[in-house]
Design an enzyme around this catalytic site. Structure first.
Site, PDB file in Angstrom:
ATOM      1  N   SER A 248       0.021  -2.835  12.415  1.00  0.00           N
ATOM      2  CA  SER A 248       0.650  -3.964  11.738  1.00  0.00           C
ATOM      3  C   SER A 248       1.834  -4.482  12.557  1.00  0.00           C
ATOM      4  CB  SER A 248       1.071  -3.583  10.325  1.00  0.00           C
ATOM      5  OG  SER A 248       1.865  -2.445  10.373  1.00  0.00           O
TER       6      SER A 248
ATOM      7  N   ARG B 273       2.047 -12.162  -0.204  1.00  0.00           N
ATOM      8  CA  ARG B 273       0.721 -12.423   0.354  1.00  0.00           C
ATOM      9  C   ARG B 273       0.112 -13.711  -0.147  1.00  0.00           C
ATOM     10  NH1 ARG B 273      -1.639  -8.287   3.845  1.00  0.00           N
ATOM     11  NH2 ARG B 273      -0.045  -6.695   3.905  1.00  0.00           N
TER      12      ARG B 273
ATOM     13  N   HIS C 114     -11.037  -1.561  11.848  1.00  0.00           N
ATOM     14  CA  HIS C 114      -9.907  -2.403  11.421  1.00  0.00           C
ATOM     15  C   HIS C 114      -9.646  -3.432  12.528  1.00  0.00           C
ATOM     16  CE1 HIS C 114      -5.433  -2.413   9.938  1.00  0.00           C
ATOM     17  NE2 HIS C 114      -6.102  -3.387   9.416  1.00  0.00           N
TER      18      HIS C 114
ATOM     19  N   TYR D 123      -1.195  -4.010  -7.077  1.00  0.00           N
ATOM     20  CA  TYR D 123      -0.969  -4.692  -5.802  1.00  0.00           C
ATOM     21  C   TYR D 123      -2.243  -4.708  -4.940  1.00  0.00           C
ATOM     22  CZ  TYR D 123       0.066  -5.521  -0.994  1.00  0.00           C
ATOM     23  OH  TYR D 123      -0.010  -6.024   0.279  1.00  0.00           O
TER      24      TYR D 123
ATOM     25  N   LYS E  16      -9.557  -2.376   1.874  1.00  0.00           N
ATOM     26  CA  LYS E  16      -9.250  -1.175   2.660  1.00  0.00           C
ATOM     27  C   LYS E  16     -10.039   0.044   2.154  1.00  0.00           C
ATOM     28  CE  LYS E  16      -6.059  -3.339   5.059  1.00  0.00           C
ATOM     29  NZ  LYS E  16      -6.292  -3.732   6.439  1.00  0.00           N
TER      30      LYS E  16
ATOM     31  N   ARG F 147       0.849  -1.191   0.000  1.00  0.00           N
ATOM     32  CA  ARG F 147       0.000   0.000   0.000  1.00  0.00           C
ATOM     33  C   ARG F 147       0.887   1.244   0.000  1.00  0.00           C
ATOM     34  NH1 ARG F 147      -2.040   0.917   4.312  1.00  0.00           N
ATOM     35  NH2 ARG F 147      -1.415  -0.799   5.641  1.00  0.00           N
TER      36      ARG F 147
ATOM     37  N   CYS G  70       1.824  -6.876  14.824  1.00  0.00           N
ATOM     38  CA  CYS G  70       1.503  -7.210  16.216  1.00  0.00           C
ATOM     39  C   CYS G  70       0.826  -8.580  16.331  1.00  0.00           C
ATOM     40  CB  CYS G  70       0.605  -6.145  16.829  1.00  0.00           C
ATOM     41  SG  CYS G  70       1.464  -4.597  17.178  1.00  0.00           S
TER      42      CYS G  70
ATOM     43  N   ASP H 239      -9.435  -9.164   9.866  1.00  0.00           N
ATOM     44  CA  ASP H 239      -8.966  -7.819   9.518  1.00  0.00           C
ATOM     45  C   ASP H 239      -9.997  -6.704   9.724  1.00  0.00           C
ATOM     46  OD1 ASP H 239      -6.816  -6.206   8.581  1.00  0.00           O
ATOM     47  OD2 ASP H 239      -7.721  -6.088   6.601  1.00  0.00           O
TER      48      ASP H 239
HETATM   49  C1  OXD Z   1      -2.916  -4.046   6.562  1.00  0.00           C
HETATM   50  C2  OXD Z   1      -3.384  -5.272   5.911  1.00  0.00           C
HETATM   51  O1  OXD Z   1      -1.941  -3.446   6.082  1.00  0.00           O
HETATM   52  O2  OXD Z   1      -4.342  -5.865   6.408  1.00  0.00           O
HETATM   53  O3  OXD Z   1      -3.512  -3.658   7.561  1.00  0.00           O
HETATM   54  O4  OXD Z   1      -2.819  -5.665   4.878  1.00  0.00           O
HETATM   55 MN    MN Z   2      -5.295  -4.789   7.965  1.00  0.00          MN
END
Ligand code: OXD
Ligand code: MN
Length: 592
Positions: free
Chosen positions: A250, A373, A228, A199, A208, A71, A252, A279
């Site tokens: 992220s 991913r 989120h 991507y 998102k 991102r 964690c 997510d």
């Molecule tokens: C993020 C994802 O970056 O879920 O939060 O990919």
């Molecule tokens: Mn996420």
């Protein structure tokens, strides 16, 4: 063939087709025949590589351009009429200026290409929580990923009928030019435009862009919430399930927590953990006055490196069929995939994520990109909740916030009230790891883990949280907690074992929700008495003294922290909700 007579849909597609000029238009109907044909076509053009049908049935490998692997927050815009509506934590552009810029980039960009029209539902088709989107794309990769991550096809248009309540999404690959890459949200127009990327997070517009940025704005206007957050259910030996929503920045371990494997003793006793989502949570008040959540997605877009049978067997098993892998290494001996941390046996005869020859035994380069991913269907997940498709969602007992803090936050604490819980979410922060570019150990504020995902002014978003709480009866409102799995000793060793043992903390959280356990009041909230965190079976990993040390609240460190909070709040000027300012004042007073 057009799959709807909805005028708002047809008019919009016509208008966009006139802009981008595709050679032809294909509607995605959700049928297996059509998806099979698209897979075959993508393999023919080299966009996808079909993997070993016996070892990884219906699985494919895709490589993005090397300049397009994550991102891009500085190129993600919230285009509200005024800059103040987007707030100080978002990048903003005035909508008409932004449309003009994007249309110039998108113009004629589908020439020689096909426009795919993807009707999709975020949430179970027809659920009162769910919302419809239509994404136009010139990428088969996007079509195939969206078909895993969301519910797509004709049935979605049937539910939409002739309504105008749907989110417009236009994606144009263009030349994957990083200098002209823009991911733009127009909350007032229900519109998303993404150009020059291929991507995932930039182009799977349901995720998102819609389910967080646009949906957070819709929730604000319509009285619900897009967060989120993962959603998990903890089942006790009596078969009762309690649901928790949790937000983490992220790095964690959010996906690991969502699919947690209970420690052996807990398994024997009959505890189970069910994953509803990893997510995103959409949350609404139910008829009984409690808050309910659904996972609007239909798959997992997970980070591959580090995923293995020990760290997260449920995630790994989810990738064993019908999965698209992006930017991982390709094992040429058996036509499967590999990534760092999968196992200790990297392939010798392989291609790395760039497609270059790669020997995992001798190369010093990584085989998979660190942000490689898997896009895996949720139904593959061995611990998927039976409530996953429930159109009414699951009732939420607790909100959990967390972050990575080596010294500051205790293992767990409970907020003193709803507004105090919102305050705790608003001050969420995490210390950076080596996984991201930049300095390590720097505190980064990420309120509710929504910093890059809130589609409007973060201060208004906090007020929305406060307002939601004001509309709930106290006995029905979820309780708030903060966790920190990452306390370290002076040598930098982690003090809490983490992973499955985090269930020991969730157990305390649930007992607090049920009023079954007492707690110690501190300046920041309620902290467990050490004897109330069960460490039986892990005494060799953590002693009672260590446990006590990570439950401690150091008022001096917290007093320092309040300065960072004040500075962060300062960015929002007068817009910080009075309720949160009052919480900060009372924290400061408590620390004295
Ligand atoms: C993020 C994802 O970056 O879920 O939060 O990919
Ligand atoms: Mn996420």
């Amino acid at each position: 063939m057009e799959l709807t007579t909805n005028k708002s849909v047809l008019d919009w597609i016509k208008e966009k087709a006139e802009l981008v000029k595709p050679d032809n238009i294909v509607w995605i109907d959700g049928s297996k025949e059509q998806l099979d044909a698209l897979h075959a076509e993508a393999c023919k053009t080299g966009e996808m590589i079909k993997l070993n049908e016996e070892l990884l049935p219906d699985c494919y490998l895709h490589r993005t351009k090397p300049n397009d692997v994550a991102r891009v927050e500085d190129r993600t815009l919230i285009c509200t009429p005024t800059e103040e509506e987007a707030g100080p934590t978002n990048h903003w552009m005035e909508p008409s200026k932004c449309y003009e810029m994007l249309y110039e980039i998108a113009k004629d960009s589908y020439k020689g290409r096909t426009m795919y029209v993807i009707p999709y539902s975020m949430g179970p088709v027809g659920s009162p929580f769910s919302k419809v989107g239509i994404e136009l794309t010139d990428s088969i990769y996007v079509v195939l990923n969206m078909s895993i991550m969301t519910r797509v096809g004709k049935k979605v248009l049937e539910v939409l009928g002739d309504s105008n309540d749907w989110v417009r999404g236009l994606h144009c690959k263009c030349d994957i030019d990083a200098e002209k890459r823009w991911i733009c949200q127009f909350p007032q127009d229900n519109t998303i435009i993404s150009v020059n990327s291929g991507y995932g997070g930039n182009v799977l517009l349901g995720k998102k862009c819609f389910a967080l940025r646009i949906a957070s704005y819709q929730g604000w206007k319509e009285g619900w919430q897009a967060e989120h957050m993962l959603i998990l259910g903890v089942e006790n030996p009596q078969g009762e399930v309690k649901y928790i929503c949790a937000a983490f920045p992220s790095a964690c371990g959010k996906t690991n927590l969502a699919m947690l494997i209970p420690p052996e003793g807990y398994q024997k006793a009959g505890y189970k953990v069910w994953c509803v989502g990893d997510d995103i949570a959409w949350i609404r008040k139910g008829e009984d006055g409690r808050l309910y959540a659904i996972n609007p997605e239909n798959g997992f877009f997970g980070v591959a490196p580090g995923t293995n049978m020990k760290s997260n067997p449920n995630a790994l098993l989810s990738t064993k069929k019908g999965t698209i892998f992006t930017n991982v290494a390709h094992n040429l001996d058996n036509n499967t995939v590999w990534w760092e941390g999968l196992d200790k046996n990297p392939p010798e005869n392989a291609h790395d994520w760039l497609g270059n020859d790669w020997n995992g035994k001798t190369s010093t380069e990584k085989g998979a990109h660190p942000n490689s991913r898997f896009t895996a269907p949720a139904v593959n997940c061995p611990c998927l909740s039976k409530e996953f498709e429930n159109p009414q969602g699951v009732p939420i007992s607790a909100f959990v916030f967390g972050g990575r803090r080596a010294k500051l936050a205790p293992l767990v604490y409970q907020s003193k009230s709803w507004n105090n819980g919102v305050f705790v979410g608003s001050i969420m922060a995490s210390e950076t790891t080596a996984a991201a570019a930049g300095a390590v150990g720097v505190v980064r504020r990420d309120p509710m883990a929504m910093l890059p995902f809130c589609g409007y002014n973060m201060a208004d978003y906090w007020q929305h949280w406060i307002d939601i709480g004001a509309g709930l009866d106290e006995d029905k409102a979820p309780k708030f907690f903060n966790v920190n799995w990452f306390r370290k000793d002076d040598e930098g060793n982690f003090l809490w074992p983490g992973f499955g043992d985090n269930l020991r903390v969730l157990e305390w959280i649930i007992k607090r929700c049920e009023g079954k356990v007492d707690a110690k009041e501190t300046a920041i909230g309620y902290v467990p008495y050490s004897e109330d965190i069960n460490i039986s079976g892990i005494e060799d990993e953590i002693t009672k003294e260590t446990l006590e040390s990570i439950l401690e609240v150091d008022n001096t460190l917290w007093a320092d922290e309040t300065k960072g909070i004040e500075e962060f709040y300062g960015k929002f000027g007068d817009k910080v909700p009075a309720a949160l300012k009052a919480e900060l004042d009372s924290l400061k007073a408590n620390l004295k």
